[in-house]
Design a protein around this motif. Sequence first.
Motif, mmCIF file in Angstrom:
data_model
loop_
_atom_site.group_PDB
_atom_site.id
_atom_site.type_symbol
_atom_site.label_atom_id
_atom_site.label_comp_id
_atom_site.label_asym_id
_atom_site.label_seq_id
_atom_site.Cartn_x
_atom_site.Cartn_y
_atom_site.Cartn_z
ATOM 1 N N CYS A 142 23.980 61.112 -5.814
ATOM 2 C CA CYS A 142 23.063 61.831 -4.915
ATOM 3 C C CYS A 142 22.129 60.840 -4.207
ATOM 4 O O CYS A 142 20.933 60.760 -4.523
ATOM 5 C CB CYS A 142 22.227 62.836 -5.711
ATOM 6 S SG CYS A 142 23.186 63.939 -6.775
ATOM 7 N N ASP A 170 30.109 69.936 -2.858
ATOM 8 C CA ASP A 170 28.755 69.482 -3.214
ATOM 9 C C ASP A 170 28.636 69.608 -4.741
ATOM 10 O O ASP A 170 28.517 70.700 -5.281
ATOM 11 C CB ASP A 170 27.722 70.356 -2.492
ATOM 12 C CG ASP A 170 26.303 69.799 -2.624
ATOM 13 O OD1 ASP A 170 26.046 69.047 -3.578
ATOM 14 O OD2 ASP A 170 25.463 70.132 -1.767
ATOM 15 N N GLU A 228 24.874 63.180 3.565
ATOM 16 C CA GLU A 228 24.861 62.561 2.232
ATOM 17 C C GLU A 228 25.886 61.428 2.147
ATOM 18 O O GLU A 228 25.632 60.386 1.538
ATOM 19 C CB GLU A 228 25.169 63.656 1.194
ATOM 20 C CG GLU A 228 24.757 63.340 -0.207
ATOM 21 C CD GLU A 228 23.243 63.332 -0.432
ATOM 22 O OE1 GLU A 228 22.541 64.201 0.098
ATOM 23 O OE2 GLU A 228 22.786 62.446 -1.169
ATOM 24 N N MET A 239 26.528 67.627 3.593
ATOM 25 C CA MET A 239 27.292 66.637 2.827
ATOM 26 C C MET A 239 27.702 65.453 3.703
ATOM 27 O O MET A 239 27.919 64.352 3.201
ATOM 28 C CB MET A 239 28.517 67.297 2.213
ATOM 29 C CG MET A 239 28.208 68.102 0.965
ATOM 30 S SD MET A 239 27.850 67.014 -0.459
ATOM 31 C CE MET A 239 29.497 66.362 -0.772
ATOM 32 N N THR A 283 24.203 66.862 -2.941
ATOM 33 C CA THR A 283 23.019 66.772 -2.071
ATOM 34 C C THR A 283 21.734 66.816 -2.888
ATOM 35 O O THR A 283 20.683 66.426 -2.407
ATOM 36 C CB THR A 283 22.981 67.914 -1.040
ATOM 37 O OG1 THR A 283 22.953 69.160 -1.739
ATOM 38 C CG2 THR A 283 24.179 67.868 -0.101
#
Length: 422
Positions: free
Chosen positions: A286, A65, A327, A324, A314
């Motif tokens: 993001c 991340d 995401e 994630m 994130t």
Amino acid sequence: MNNSFIIKGDFYFSSKERKLLNYNNSYCVVENGISQGIFKEIPEKYMNLQVIDHSGNMIMPGLVDLHLHASQYSFRGMGMDLELLQWLNEYTFPEEHNYADEEYADRAYQIFTDDLKRSYSTRAVVFGTIHTDTTLMLMEKLEKAGLYSYVGKVNMDRNAPDYYIEEAKDSITETKRFIEEALRRFKKTKPIITPRFIPTCTDTLMKGLAEIQKETQLPVQSHLSENRSEIEWVKELCPEAEFYGDAYDRFGLFGKGCKTIMAHCVSSTEMELERMRTNGVYVAHCPNSNMNLSSGIAPVRRLLDKGIHVGIGTDIAGGHTLSMLDEMVSAVQASKMRWRYIDEEEPITIIDAFYMATRGGGSFFGNIGGFDGGYEFDAIVIDDSTAATSKELDSVSRFVRVLNLGGECRIKEKYVGGDKII
Ligand code: GUN
Ligand code: FE
């Protein structure tokens, strides 16, 4: 802890060329936490190592991340009715101010760390707050959890409310104290220099941080070209800068001998992208945050094709989830909408997103994000039997489905740098 062993299962990871590699029913040899590669049969010289048998389970690299705010985890999933600048003033700064209080920080950061430990992420690049002591407290918790991270004490000395702002001089002194303590106390948790973004940092503060960077050679993280009003504001604040990113580059805080992550880059100009490519700046893409705060859709296919380093973040709490996997799915969906509504760039695939979430962001930490020989062993062992299906799946479909349905599968074991933490 003994971190030399052999682990057996169905391996999935990304090649340097963003292709999916898959080795079923195979063995990864791990020596002192480092992968020696994947083998069909155990090589003779490793016969004495313990074999951890996860036959039938999937094993993939831990996810990285590349951008999130631990201090905003408490209000994730709330307050997403505003755009960036109003959102900062109405929700974010009031919440970050709470981290002056050690008891509050202790509770909130413990929840954050426990959830991160349980997630698919093995490494993270994190914003704390302007408070040195509670940011160090966060680092201690991450260190104990066995995760690897970079954590920044946030710097900001203008355009913020008087209850949540520093004097440039104090911000510099505290940053030095923060770095000294962090380097002395932690092994897996490293300090990173963290000017919040240009609108909240005066030239004096930026100069001071640049001096610290030169002296310590530490990396830098910040935000870039996220929102249209923000970009217009930077033009007013720094009329001498050629573009937003140049306002960092003028201080030497934009790649080129200074490892740098810039979050967002939704509306970067071609000139800005070109500078990022030549300077080796990392983009933390993001998508959840960019959609929640109506910032837009970053041209992620273009970034990849240009050869810019891209990872996924994130951006809690602009992003609503620490997952994630979620995401990555959003990155693909956002890219498809960009293709449909904005330009003709081909959308990215979930395999591209997997690359960004592993190798792409992982290279910021070193040899991370794959099972190639020489890579640190960060791995998630997944039991996908919990996401039942009546269909017979080929290996690739099985994996793509798990990435998309991540939450339905069970994390059986999790390894970071060769150490088992779940
Ligand atoms: N720009 C400056 N600060 C922030 C923040 O906390 N979140 C996001 N998404 N953008 C920022
Ligand atoms: Fe952010």
